[in-house]
Design an enzyme around this catalytic site. Structure first.
Site, PDB file in Angstrom:
ATOM      1  N   GLU A   1      -6.939  -8.357  -1.840  1.00 35.13           N
ATOM      2  CA  GLU A   1      -7.834  -7.222  -2.089  1.00 35.13           C
ATOM      3  C   GLU A   1      -9.237  -7.616  -2.531  1.00 35.13           C
ATOM      4  O   GLU A   1     -10.134  -6.760  -2.567  1.00 35.13           O
ATOM      5  CB  GLU A   1      -7.226  -6.258  -3.105  1.00 35.13           C
ATOM      6  CG  GLU A   1      -7.160  -6.759  -4.536  1.00 35.13           C
ATOM      7  CD  GLU A   1      -5.912  -7.555  -4.841  1.00 35.13           C
ATOM      8  OE1 GLU A   1      -5.701  -7.871  -6.028  1.00 35.13           O
ATOM      9  OE2 GLU A   1      -5.149  -7.879  -3.896  1.00 35.13           O
TER      10      GLU A   1
ATOM     11  N   ASP B   1     -19.207  10.993  -3.494  1.00 36.82           N
ATOM     12  CA  ASP B   1     -19.498   9.573  -3.580  1.00 36.82           C
ATOM     13  C   ASP B   1     -20.806   9.395  -4.350  1.00 36.82           C
ATOM     14  O   ASP B   1     -21.629  10.319  -4.407  1.00 36.82           O
ATOM     15  CB  ASP B   1     -19.616   8.941  -2.190  1.00 36.82           C
ATOM     16  CG  ASP B   1     -19.398   7.439  -2.219  1.00 36.82           C
ATOM     17  OD1 ASP B   1     -18.253   7.003  -1.976  1.00 36.82           O
ATOM     18  OD2 ASP B   1     -20.347   6.687  -2.505  1.00 36.82           O
TER      19      ASP B   1
ATOM     20  N   MET C   1       2.136   2.903  -1.111  1.00 36.53           N
ATOM     21  CA  MET C   1       2.218   3.968  -0.108  1.00 36.53           C
ATOM     22  C   MET C   1       2.444   3.447   1.314  1.00 36.53           C
ATOM     23  O   MET C   1       3.295   3.969   2.042  1.00 36.53           O
ATOM     24  CB  MET C   1       0.951   4.827  -0.145  1.00 36.53           C
ATOM     25  CG  MET C   1       0.825   5.734  -1.344  1.00 36.53           C
ATOM     26  SD  MET C   1      -0.758   6.621  -1.349  1.00 36.53           S
ATOM     27  CE  MET C   1      -0.607   7.631   0.132  1.00 36.53           C
TER      28      MET C   1
ATOM     29  N   ARG D   1     -24.076   6.379   1.810  1.00 35.54           N
ATOM     30  CA  ARG D   1     -22.731   6.597   2.341  1.00 35.54           C
ATOM     31  C   ARG D   1     -22.507   8.062   2.683  1.00 35.54           C
ATOM     32  O   ARG D   1     -21.908   8.386   3.704  1.00 35.54           O
ATOM     33  CB  ARG D   1     -21.677   6.126   1.328  1.00 35.54           C
ATOM     34  CG  ARG D   1     -20.246   6.233   1.845  1.00 35.54           C
ATOM     35  CD  ARG D   1     -20.070   5.418   3.101  1.00 35.54           C
ATOM     36  NE  ARG D   1     -18.782   5.644   3.737  1.00 35.54           N
ATOM     37  CZ  ARG D   1     -18.564   5.555   5.026  1.00 35.54           C
ATOM     38  NH1 ARG D   1     -19.573   5.258   5.851  1.00 35.54           N
ATOM     39  NH2 ARG D   1     -17.384   5.770   5.541  1.00 35.54           N
TER      40      ARG D   1
ATOM     41  N   ASP E   1      -2.773   1.465  -7.645  1.00 35.46           N
ATOM     42  CA  ASP E   1      -2.571   0.011  -7.706  1.00 35.46           C
ATOM     43  C   ASP E   1      -3.515  -0.641  -8.708  1.00 35.46           C
ATOM     44  O   ASP E   1      -3.214  -1.706  -9.253  1.00 35.46           O
ATOM     45  CB  ASP E   1      -2.797  -0.623  -6.336  1.00 35.46           C
ATOM     46  CG  ASP E   1      -1.546  -0.612  -5.474  1.00 35.46           C
ATOM     47  OD1 ASP E   1      -0.451  -0.479  -6.032  1.00 35.46           O
ATOM     48  OD2 ASP E   1      -1.677  -0.722  -4.249  1.00 35.46           O
TER      49      ASP E   1
ATOM     50  N   LYS F   1       3.280  -7.787  -1.528  1.00 36.33           N
ATOM     51  CA  LYS F   1       3.051  -7.284  -2.883  1.00 36.33           C
ATOM     52  C   LYS F   1       3.121  -8.401  -3.908  1.00 36.33           C
ATOM     53  O   LYS F   1       3.649  -9.490  -3.660  1.00 36.33           O
ATOM     54  CB  LYS F   1       4.067  -6.198  -3.229  1.00 36.33           C
ATOM     55  CG  LYS F   1       3.921  -4.932  -2.393  1.00 36.33           C
ATOM     56  CD  LYS F   1       2.533  -4.324  -2.488  1.00 36.33           C
ATOM     57  CE  LYS F   1       2.242  -3.726  -3.855  1.00 36.33           C
ATOM     58  NZ  LYS F   1       0.880  -3.130  -3.924  1.00 36.33           N
TER      59      LYS F   1
ATOM     60  N   TYR G   1      -1.264  -9.353  -1.878  1.00 35.41           N
ATOM     61  CA  TYR G   1      -1.938  -8.381  -2.736  1.00 35.41           C
ATOM     62  C   TYR G   1      -1.493  -8.637  -4.175  1.00 35.41           C
ATOM     63  O   TYR G   1      -0.293  -8.823  -4.436  1.00 35.41           O
ATOM     64  CB  TYR G   1      -1.569  -6.947  -2.348  1.00 35.41           C
ATOM     65  CG  TYR G   1      -2.220  -6.449  -1.091  1.00 35.41           C
ATOM     66  CD1 TYR G   1      -3.605  -6.324  -0.994  1.00 35.41           C
ATOM     67  CD2 TYR G   1      -1.456  -6.091   0.016  1.00 35.41           C
ATOM     68  CE1 TYR G   1      -4.211  -5.865   0.165  1.00 35.41           C
ATOM     69  CE2 TYR G   1      -2.044  -5.623   1.177  1.00 35.41           C
ATOM     70  CZ  TYR G   1      -3.420  -5.518   1.246  1.00 35.41           C
ATOM     71  OH  TYR G   1      -4.017  -5.066   2.397  1.00 35.41           O
TER      72      TYR G   1
ATOM     73  N   HIS H   1      -3.707  -7.207  -7.334  1.00 35.35           N
ATOM     74  CA  HIS H   1      -4.168  -6.115  -8.218  1.00 35.35           C
ATOM     75  C   HIS H   1      -3.938  -6.467  -9.693  1.00 35.35           C
ATOM     76  O   HIS H   1      -3.378  -5.691 -10.469  1.00 35.35           O
ATOM     77  CB  HIS H   1      -3.454  -4.811  -7.862  1.00 35.35           C
ATOM     78  CG  HIS H   1      -3.704  -4.360  -6.453  1.00 35.35           C
ATOM     79  ND1 HIS H   1      -4.919  -3.867  -6.027  1.00 35.35           N
ATOM     80  CD2 HIS H   1      -2.888  -4.342  -5.368  1.00 35.35           C
ATOM     81  CE1 HIS H   1      -4.839  -3.551  -4.740  1.00 35.35           C
ATOM     82  NE2 HIS H   1      -3.633  -3.844  -4.318  1.00 35.35           N
TER      83      HIS H   1
ATOM     84  N   LEU I   1     -12.727   2.761  -5.744  1.00 40.46           N
ATOM     85  CA  LEU I   1     -12.390   1.346  -5.826  1.00 40.46           C
ATOM     86  C   LEU I   1     -13.535   0.569  -6.451  1.00 40.46           C
ATOM     87  O   LEU I   1     -14.691   0.713  -6.040  1.00 40.46           O
ATOM     88  CB  LEU I   1     -12.109   0.787  -4.423  1.00 40.46           C
ATOM     89  CG  LEU I   1     -11.908  -0.735  -4.337  1.00 40.46           C
ATOM     90  CD1 LEU I   1     -10.589  -1.126  -4.992  1.00 40.46           C
ATOM     91  CD2 LEU I   1     -11.953  -1.214  -2.899  1.00 40.46           C
TER      92      LEU I   1
ATOM     93  N   ARG J   1       7.499  -3.620   4.113  1.00 38.95           N
ATOM     94  CA  ARG J   1       6.606  -4.506   4.852  1.00 38.95           C
ATOM     95  C   ARG J   1       7.044  -5.960   4.695  1.00 38.95           C
ATOM     96  O   ARG J   1       7.870  -6.288   3.849  1.00 38.95           O
ATOM     97  CB  ARG J   1       5.165  -4.333   4.359  1.00 38.95           C
ATOM     98  CG  ARG J   1       4.544  -2.998   4.697  1.00 38.95           C
ATOM     99  CD  ARG J   1       3.204  -2.796   4.000  1.00 38.95           C
ATOM    100  NE  ARG J   1       3.342  -2.632   2.559  1.00 38.95           N
ATOM    101  CZ  ARG J   1       2.324  -2.440   1.726  1.00 38.95           C
ATOM    102  NH1 ARG J   1       1.089  -2.432   2.200  1.00 38.95           N
ATOM    103  NH2 ARG J   1       2.539  -2.283   0.444  1.00 38.95           N
TER     104      ARG J   1
ATOM    105  N   VAL K   1       2.390   6.812  -5.902  1.00 39.53           N
ATOM    106  CA  VAL K   1       3.203   5.691  -5.420  1.00 39.53           C
ATOM    107  C   VAL K   1       2.316   4.461  -5.231  1.00 39.53           C
ATOM    108  O   VAL K   1       1.272   4.537  -4.575  1.00 39.53           O
ATOM    109  CB  VAL K   1       3.912   6.068  -4.108  1.00 39.53           C
ATOM    110  CG1 VAL K   1       4.639   4.858  -3.517  1.00 39.53           C
ATOM    111  CG2 VAL K   1       4.892   7.212  -4.352  1.00 39.53           C
TER     112      VAL K   1
END
Length: 371
Positions: free
Chosen positions: A118, A198, A301, A203, A270, A75, A94, A96, A240, A15, A298
């Protein structure tokens, strides 16, 4: 403002921070943009595309960092980039940081102004800069999960949708947010048997209304996670806690009891991962096996579908990048409390509470930073 776009150097990160269309918009607003040569090739944007949009092409990352008042990336800075950051330079990407002590310390030492995609919040709540990549990761999690269920790559040899007379795969999605919802959509589209967990009844009601009675919606408890994981072929970790480390919801004992050849895909990696047996992997070496269970963890991703991901990300980030460039970071943060929520490190200190808590570092007063 002079804005810099370096080439991403994280493993298999294709990216790029800005598309040529975004560059053109920034130039239209009177800003200058410098792009490192070949920064966009992974997403099929050539240097000529950026030059046509009004950017200058720089020969290397050092030139970009040295010139730019604001760096727009995808990143977090890699080790080779730590020394290129400087005091007062805006970094918009991003981060993290709750799972990245070394990166956090590098940003503190540099005195950079680090704003994390994020944790930027929207006017009506939500995480608008995380959402597009969560959508991509959620959809990809089912693609990769289906692949790694194949026997040739270590899986159970189960077809997601089965065939007439043969059971479909059992898929468990832990977390009903953006990434979890997109995972559910893809898994149901492949005709798997899908359960989503959840802790929000509201939700779960929304998901029930959206997908109908073929989706199994269950309130998330320790017992439910364990019981359902033991009987699943594919488990997607999609939890999250904004800015904070992900909770470990699947224990090593539960993994040990799962079906042989089952697959775990940890979208939350992440933020440290939501399975006790998770550890970060790369696109070069994406999986490992623990107790005969395949783990895919990963950390970037969406880079595998770089063209789509870059376009989706820029749709969300461009208005904020324009605000930062047009107004300067202090005024932009004063004008937009949601953008201010993305401020993670500034003037040599951590400014985001979840990051400070996760890493045991002092928390600076954001109001003193932005005035």
């Amino acid at each position: 403002m002079l804005i810099g776009v370096p080439r991403e150097i994280k493993n298999r990160e294709y990216r790029v921070g800005l598309t040529p269309a975004s560059v053109r918009e920034l130039v239209h607003h009177g800003h200058q943009v410098t792009v490192e040569t070949e920064a966009g090739l992974g997403a099929n944007f050539a240097d000529a595309d950026y030059e046509t949009a009004g950017a200058q092409i720089a020969p290397d990352a050092a030139s970009v960092f040295a010139a730019a008042e604001m760096i727009v990336k995808v990143k977090e800075p890699q080790h080779e980039e730590f020394g290129l950051l400087r005091e007062g330079q805006i970094l918009f990407t991003y981060l993290h940081l709750a799972a990245e002590r070394e990166v956090t310390q590098a940003l503190i030492d540099a005195g950079a102004v680090a704003i994390a995609y994020e944790t930027v919040t929207g006017r009506h709540g939500g995480l608008p800069l995380l959402a597009p990549m969560s959508e991509v990761a959620g959809r990809m999690s089912i693609q990769v999960g289906a692949h790694y269920l194949e026997k040739e790559v270590g899986g159970r040899g189960v077809l997601m949708g089965g065939v007439p007379g043969v059971e479909a795969a059992d898929v468990l999605v832990i977390g009903g947010g953006v990434s979890g919802t997109n995972a559910v959509r893809m898994a149901m589209g492949m005709e798997a048997k899908v359960t989503v967990l959840d802790r929000s009844i509201d939700r779960l009601r929304e998901l029930d209304m959206q997908f109908g009675p073929t989706l199994n919606t269950i309130y998330s408890t320790v017992d439910a996670v364990e019981r359902l994981a033991l009987n699943s072929d594919l488990v997607i970790g999609a939890v999250l806690v904004p800015g904070a480390a992900a909770p470990r919801l699947l224990t090593a004992d539960t993994v040990r009891g799962m079906r042989r050849g089952a697959v775990l895909v940890d979208i939350a990696i992440d933020q440290g991962g939501c399975f006790e047996t998770s550890r970060p992997t790369t696109h070069d070496d994406p999986t490992y096996i623990v107790d005969e269970v395949v783990h895919y963890c990963v950390t970037n991703m969406p880079a595998a579908v770089a063209r789509s991901s870059t376009a989706a990300l820029n749709n969300a980030t461009l208005p904020y990048a324009l605000a930062l460039a047009d107004k300067g970071f202090r005024q932009a943060l004063r004008d937009d409390a949601g953008l201010c929520g993305g401020l993670s490190v500034a003037t040599g200190a951590v400014t985001h509470g979840a990051v400070a808590d996760a890493l045991g570092l002092p928390l600076a007063d954001v109001s003193e930073v932005v005035g």
